[in-house]
Design a protein around this motif. Structure first.
Motif, PDB file in Angstrom:
ATOM      1  N   UNK A  74      28.978  35.256  36.728  1.00  0.00           N
ATOM      2  CA  UNK A  74      29.365  36.496  37.403  1.00  0.00           C
ATOM      3  C   UNK A  74      30.852  36.767  37.217  1.00  0.00           C
ATOM      4  N   UNK A  75      31.680  35.717  37.299  1.00  0.00           N
ATOM      5  CA  UNK A  75      33.113  35.898  37.095  1.00  0.00           C
ATOM      6  C   UNK A  75      33.391  36.422  35.691  1.00  0.00           C
ATOM      7  N   UNK A  76      32.665  35.917  34.711  1.00  0.00           N
ATOM      8  CA  UNK A  76      32.806  36.414  33.337  1.00  0.00           C
ATOM      9  C   UNK A  76      32.397  37.872  33.258  1.00  0.00           C
ATOM     10  N   UNK A  77      31.266  38.189  33.851  1.00  0.00           N
ATOM     11  CA  UNK A  77      30.739  39.554  33.775  1.00  0.00           C
ATOM     12  C   UNK A  77      31.634  40.547  34.499  1.00  0.00           C
ATOM     13  N   UNK A  78      32.165  40.135  35.658  1.00  0.00           N
ATOM     14  CA  UNK A  78      33.012  41.023  36.452  1.00  0.00           C
ATOM     15  C   UNK A  78      34.467  41.005  35.992  1.00  0.00           C
ATOM     16  N   UNK A  79      34.772  40.100  35.046  1.00  0.00           N
ATOM     17  CA  UNK A  79      36.146  39.928  34.556  1.00  0.00           C
ATOM     18  C   UNK A  79      37.111  39.688  35.724  1.00  0.00           C
ATOM     19  N   UNK A  80      36.685  38.823  36.630  1.00  0.00           N
ATOM     20  CA  UNK A  80      37.493  38.522  37.806  1.00  0.00           C
ATOM     21  C   UNK A  80      37.871  37.054  37.807  1.00  0.00           C
TER      22      UNK A  80
END
Length: 627
Positions: free
Chosen positions: A418-424
């Motif tokens: 999710x962090x990768x996908x959200x770029x967060x």
């Protein structure tokens, strides 16, 4: 000069360590769409559960004197990827082969198109850019290759924490004193002692006498030294020696990383000494005079790789404590759960014959593990999963067991994707309630369980349907398939009462009705169908794990599908005016089944028709989701 050939690899998530935490983290992240590389420094996956060590995978449902499980009331066994692996192993490995489980783990990782598996490959260094890891360096000596791996997120599942230590991540070792975290079960004064390691063994019974001559370097044990271990449980009519001995523990007073070779040598001497005692009797007696004599038994296997319990524990954004677990603290960033006892061992292990080999303090309820205990406090893109997460020695004594590590691995891998996908960043992920809820909903969608968190997925169209069935039982009505929870945890030592959501949480057809039985979903306005997810009952109140101990295995249903599970079924829909068969499954034994529709359909009705189970006389479906 070096003969190592250099290679440069790119991924979004690099995972070091292919034990149960690492495997589940890698599979979860890959299934969530991230590009993953998994480096494992051994030739097989599984860590302490592999054929090299052969420890059985235990978790929240406990074992021994503190079992936590009651049918339809307390279903504590972990779901998600670890349940998928256990069910696969149970059916495909009736012979209980340790190497067969190695193969299943290998197959599962190789089957993921987003996952690159590098066996015999050890992370040996990292390159930093400020507080971020930029690259990891991994070496595979067997092929004389060196890999420079670029990634956005790095997850250390190595147990010892090699990647994180190379990155300079903060960590703890030894036992904290009582006042440091206000822990009643901690020693009064902090020290550098920890849980020791064990080498396991297996023996086989033959139809003739099988002599054993101990090596000259084997330890010698008398009855007094083993009174709280080998002699603690009354012998059976037919003594069994096929698997042992978890309590043959040593090395907790040493550095379990730097002195691991010394620990291995002494553990071999201990195992040989225990077997000599079992085979030939205590010093000064004959084997025939001893109730544990095993004249027809012979050693079949023993490890050369110590099963390590404890080394580094890394400091995260939150440090889990004794009280967090005993109070089942409600963490907003929960990504996994546990329930094993606070299981403390004397650091001297077998050299402390007057102390019980373990003292287990049951945790009252299932508890959640937060993501903040799995993110480094001083390296912004570094995560942990497994026994090296951020926990005190006392809290770690519960979270360290492999099924809990596997659940944490799935949670961490999902969050990383999710962090990768959200770029967060990872800290942004934890501090953003909306995104954390998305992570949790994905975990529930993938059949994990989180204490007190239920299905709130607005895209799940099953929640808007009218649900009926051909028959149903009181408390297990058809509508329970959208009850938003996929297990019952309201029983003794389940979830805390205010977060247990009592109920049957499954449809159960009337046993008096002959199969087929049908579950029907109807929508007033037709929906566009692309995916159907089913969760079946797999008896989560029972033990289910590969073990070479006959007594423990006798508590399970092993070598066949779980009897509660739906075996044969069809999924049919009304698209237009006619019923159309979308899916036909024969021989199912898995809990979670996902069926994707290649061409999206406009559907007004959907039914699941079950024609056979794997044993019980009623159909059980815990959840249906429609997307």
């Amino acid at each position: 000069m070096t003969i190592l050939e250099d290679h440069f690899l790119e991924c979004e998530i690099l995972i070091a360590g292919g034990g149960m935490a690492g495997c589940c983290a890698a599979i979860a992240a890959a299934r969530c769409g991230a590009r993953v590389i998994l480096c494992q420094d051994r030739s097989v996956l599984g860590g302490n559960a592999s054929s090299e060590v052969r420890m059985h995978i235990v978790g929240a449902n406990g074992t021994g004197h503190f079992d936590r499980g009651e049918e339809l009331k307390t279903e504590a066994r972990e779901g998600g990827i670890i349940e998928e692996l256990r069910l696969e192993n149970c059916v495909r490995n009736p012979q209980r082969s340790a190497s067969m489980f190695d193969l299943i783990l290998y197959e599962k990782c190789k089957a993921e198109p987003n996952l690159m598996l590098l066996l015999n490959t050890c992370v040996t260094a990292v390159n930093l850019n400020g507080d971020r890891i930029q690259q990891a360096i991994a070496e595979r000596q067997s092929t004389e290759d060196r890999f420079t791996i670029n990634a956005g997120i790095f997850i250390d599942c190595t147990g010892d924490g090699r990647l994180a230590a190379e990155a300079g991540a903060l960590f703890m070792e030894g036992r904290e004193g009582q006042t440091q975290f206000q822990e009643r079960l901690a020693p009064e004064t902090a020290d550098h002692q920890r849980l020791g390691s064990t080498i396991l063994m297996q023996a086989r019974r033959y139809d003739r006498s099988m002599p054993f001559v101990a090596p000259t370097w084997a330890r010698k044990f008398d009855k007094e030294e083993l009174k709280l271990r080998l002699y603690a449980t009354p012998g059976e009519e037919e003594p069994t020696h096929e698997y042992g001995y978890w309590w043959a523990e040593w090395g907790g007073t040493l550095d379990t990383i730097k002195e691991n070779e010394t620990i291995r040598d002494e553990l071999l001497a201990i195992v040989m000494g225990i077997w000599d005692h079992v085979k030939n009797g205590p010093p000064g007696t004959s084997a025939g005079d001893d109730p544990f004599s095993a004249s027809h038994w012979a050693l079949d296997w023993f490890g050369f790789l110590p099963g390590k319990r404890e080394s580094r524990r890394f400091i995260g954004l939150h440090v889990l404590t004794e009280q967090d677990l005993l109070s089942s603290r409600d963490f907003p960033d929960a990504i996994a759960y546990g329930g094993w006892s606070l299981d403390l061992h004397p650091p001297a292990g077998i050299d402390a014959p007057g102390e019980e080999p373990c003292t287990q303090h049951p945790v009252p309820h299932l508890y959640n593990v937060p993501l903040s205990a799995c993110v480094s406090a001083n390296r912004s893109n570094l995560m942990f999963a497994g026994r090296n997460i951020s926990a005190t020695h006392v809290a770690f004594s519960s979270t360290r067991v492999m099924a809990t590590c596997a659940a944490i691995g799935q949670g961490v891998g999902t969050a990383a994707a999710f962090a990768v996908r959200e770029q967060s960043s990872l800290t942004e992920l934890i501090s953003n309630p909306a995104v954390m809820k998305q992570v949790q909903q994905q975990l529930l969608r993938d059949d994990t369980y989180l204490v007190g968190i239920t299905n709130k997925d607005k895209t799940d169209l099953a929640r808007t349907a009218r649900v009926t069935a051909s028959s149903e039982q009181v408390g297990y009505e058809a509508v329970n398939v959208i009850s938003r929870q996929t297990r019952s945890v309201h029983g003794d030592r389940g979830a805390p009462s205010e977060r247990s959501f009592p109920g049957g949480h499954r449809w159960m057809s009337d046993a008096a009705d002959r199969l087929p039985a049908t579950l029907l979903l109807e929508w007033e306005t037709p929906i566009t169908l692309s995916e159907i997810r089913l969760i079946f009952d797999t008896g989560l109140h029972r033990h289910l794990t590969l073990s070479h101990h006959d007594g423990y295995t006798s508590k399970m249903i092993w070598g066949e599908p779980q009897p509660e599970t739906v075996r044969d079924y069809q999924i049919e829909v009304v698209s237009g005016t006619d019923w159309k068969t979308l899916v036909s499954v024969v021989g199912n034994y898995q809990r979670r089944r996902v069926h994707r529709v290649e061409t999206q359909l406009s559907v007004s009705q959907l039914r699941v028709m079950v024609t056979a189970t794997n044993g019980v006389d009623q159909v059980r479906i815990c959840e249906i989701r429609v997307y």
